[in-house]
Design an enzyme around this catalytic site. Structure first.
Site, PDB file in Angstrom:
ATOM      1  N   HIS A  67      58.466  41.864  52.085  1.00  0.00           N
ATOM      2  CA  HIS A  67      59.328  41.150  53.052  1.00  0.00           C
ATOM      3  C   HIS A  67      58.768  40.329  53.936  1.00  0.00           C
ATOM      4  O   HIS A  67      57.722  40.532  54.530  1.00  0.00           O
ATOM      5  CB  HIS A  67      60.139  42.397  53.778  1.00  0.00           C
ATOM      6  N   ASP A  92      72.503  47.975  61.151  1.00  0.00           N
ATOM      7  CA  ASP A  92      71.819  46.498  61.178  1.00  0.00           C
ATOM      8  C   ASP A  92      72.641  45.144  60.890  1.00  0.00           C
ATOM      9  O   ASP A  92      72.168  44.402  61.682  1.00  0.00           O
ATOM     10  CB  ASP A  92      70.486  46.733  60.272  1.00  0.00           C
ATOM     11  N   ARG A 151      72.726  40.126  67.536  1.00  0.00           N
ATOM     12  CA  ARG A 151      71.551  39.743  68.359  1.00  0.00           C
ATOM     13  C   ARG A 151      71.352  38.148  67.971  1.00  0.00           C
ATOM     14  O   ARG A 151      70.806  37.396  69.012  1.00  0.00           O
ATOM     15  CB  ARG A 151      70.099  40.359  67.597  1.00  0.00           C
ATOM     16  N   SER A 208      64.869  46.848  62.455  1.00  0.00           N
ATOM     17  CA  SER A 208      65.887  45.922  61.675  1.00  0.00           C
ATOM     18  C   SER A 208      65.429  45.970  60.083  1.00  0.00           C
ATOM     19  O   SER A 208      66.052  46.157  59.251  1.00  0.00           O
ATOM     20  CB  SER A 208      66.254  44.930  62.204  1.00  0.00           C
ATOM     21  N   LYS A 238      66.166  48.681  56.506  1.00  0.00           N
ATOM     22  CA  LYS A 238      66.441  48.290  55.207  1.00  0.00           C
ATOM     23  C   LYS A 238      65.625  48.734  54.228  1.00  0.00           C
ATOM     24  O   LYS A 238      66.162  49.048  52.966  1.00  0.00           O
ATOM     25  CB  LYS A 238      66.938  46.666  55.458  1.00  0.00           C
TER      26      LYS A 238
END
Ligand code: URA
Length: 432
Positions: A86, A165, A172, A187, A191
């Site tokens: 990620h 999220d 946000r 966040s 996930k």
């Protein structure tokens, strides 16, 4: 249903610098997902967290509450180990595209549940949708089937994964509360933990084009996420990588796919190849394949073979021509010298204004829009030479895109002698 807390009390606790109790956290995340805590209340709480932070225990609990807001995927039926990557988001960051098939070559399953671009950073799904026929939405059964047969899948994260999220991230984005370390860490990790990967490699970007502008803050974010992963039993490693200038020579959807295919064909820009290999080695190591020769798999076409299968499995035609913009305009060097500045944020905003990105979630993107770079920092340039080519289908966008580049592109006419060396793409490593 009687609610156990009052949102105003929870906000007040954090506003006054206190720590939220585990029960307050569980309630507020759940009640927000159910729509009981209003958007304006959660935005006040997000700002209080942004300003006053959270301690380690609060971040762990908040992450767990976000995981519990939705489903958890289960890859345990697969015969292969799973590894995921990620990135915290950058400009020209197309690494997922060559990386997923490359790692899959070695018998590792790579489930890349990805997102779309928002603001100046691009999104992996937007990039792949420039491949004719390619489909982002897959069912959980299709994801598992493809991991079993091909080994790699890049697709949209389903709406069932960490729905808290999804709501909170959108909020946000519109309340200037994205860049808070506890909120980014929870966040991303909620996930990834809900997705159920065995191991995870994080690419934490540092520099003008990233959420974290300096190495110290990026290091804190990386340590927070690595600890969250370790607590949840996910082997997690983070690389801190440079995002002061765009990655590679292309920014924008179809342009980035083209460059990714060059990397899979054994070519491509050095920084993209270096980062792809650095992340591949970490993923292979974490998945128990420390001796895999990732460089050879790029060179000899094995990674390309998996790419072609992966694209075809999702309805895409790997042989189809990628779309090309109807209009192109060059930005020229105004003097001889060395290109000393090519700011990632400025290039990201310019590409977005050309049509590559979206301002709101529901906006369409142009597959063809973006920027091709002809020089990178440290390169010597001559007056009148093209520094970059802007691409779009809507030429009225050129003027605003060029405005975004003002001050972001610096040619130093005084710089003499050989061009200054470039710093390596990987700046640091954080492991559990
Ligand atoms: N990416 C995410 O998924 N969440 C954040 O908060 C920031 C980047």
């Amino acid at each position: 249903m009687t609610e156990s807390f009052d949102a105003v009390d929870v906000i007040r606790t954090k506003r006054d610098g206190g720590a939220l109790s585990p029960e307050q956290i569980d309630w507020v995340v759940d009640a927000y997902t159910r729509g009981v805590v209003a958007e304006e209340q959660m935005s006040a709480l997000a700002m209080a967290i942004f300003l006053n932070g959270m301690d380690r225990g609060e971040i762990v609990r908040w992450t767990q509450a976000m995981i519990r807001s939705g489903e958890r995927m289960d890859f345990s039926a697969l015969a292969r180990p799973t590894a995921d990557k990620h990135s915290t988001g950058g400009v020209g960051d197309k690494i997922t595209l060559p990386l997923a098939p490359l790692v899959a070559v070695f018998g590792v399953a790579v489930p890349q549940l990805s997102g779309r671009g928002l603001g100046h950073t691009g999104g992996t799904l937007d990039k792949l949708e420039s491949v004719p026929g390619w489909r982002a939405a897959l069912s959980n059964a299709e994801i598992l089937g493809q991991l079993d047969e091909v080994g790699a899948v890049i697709c949209a994260a389903g709406s069932g994964l960490a729905p808290a999220d999804k709501k909170l991230y959108a909020l946000r984005d519109t309340t200037a509360t994205v860049e808070a370390i506890p909120l980014i860490a929870s966040s991303i990790m909620s996930k990834k933990i809900a997705e159920g990967t065995d191991s995870l490699v994080l690419d934490v970007k540092v520099g003008s084009g990233a959420f974290m502008k300096d190495l110290a803050r990026a290091g804190e974010l990386a340590r927070t996420m690595v600890a969250l992963g370790a607590d949840a039993g996910v082997r997690t490693v983070a690389l801190l990588t440079d995002m002061s200038t765009p990655l590679g020579l292309t920014v924008g959807n179809a342009l980035e796919v083209r460059e990714s295919v060059e990397v899979l064909a054994g070519g491509g820009p050095g920084d993209v190849v270096d980062l792809t290999l650095a992340l591949a080695r970490e993923m292979l190591d974490a998945a128990g394949r420390p001796d895999a020769d990732a460089e050879a798999a790029l060179r000899d076409g094995r990674a390309m073979d998996v790419w072609r299968q992966m694209i075809a499995a999702q309805g895409g035609d790997p042989d189809a021509d990628l779309p090309v913009a109807r209009h192109q305009e060059q930005v020229l060097a105004e003097s001889d010298g060395v290109l000393t500045g090519l700011d990632a944020y400025a290039v990201g905003v310019a590409s977005w204004r050309l049509g590559a990105g979206r301002a709101r979630k529901e906006d369409p993107v142009q597959a063809v829009a973006g920027i091709e770079l002809h020089a990178k920092p440290g390169d010597r340039v001559r007056r009148g030479e093209p520094l970059m080519t802007l691409h779009t289908d809507t030429p009225e966008r050129f003027a605003r895109a060029k405005e975004a580049l003002d001050g972001g592109v610096v040619v130093d006419a005084q710089a003499e002698g050989s061009a200054p060396g470039r710093r390596g793409i990987v700046l640091d490593r954080v492991a559990g």
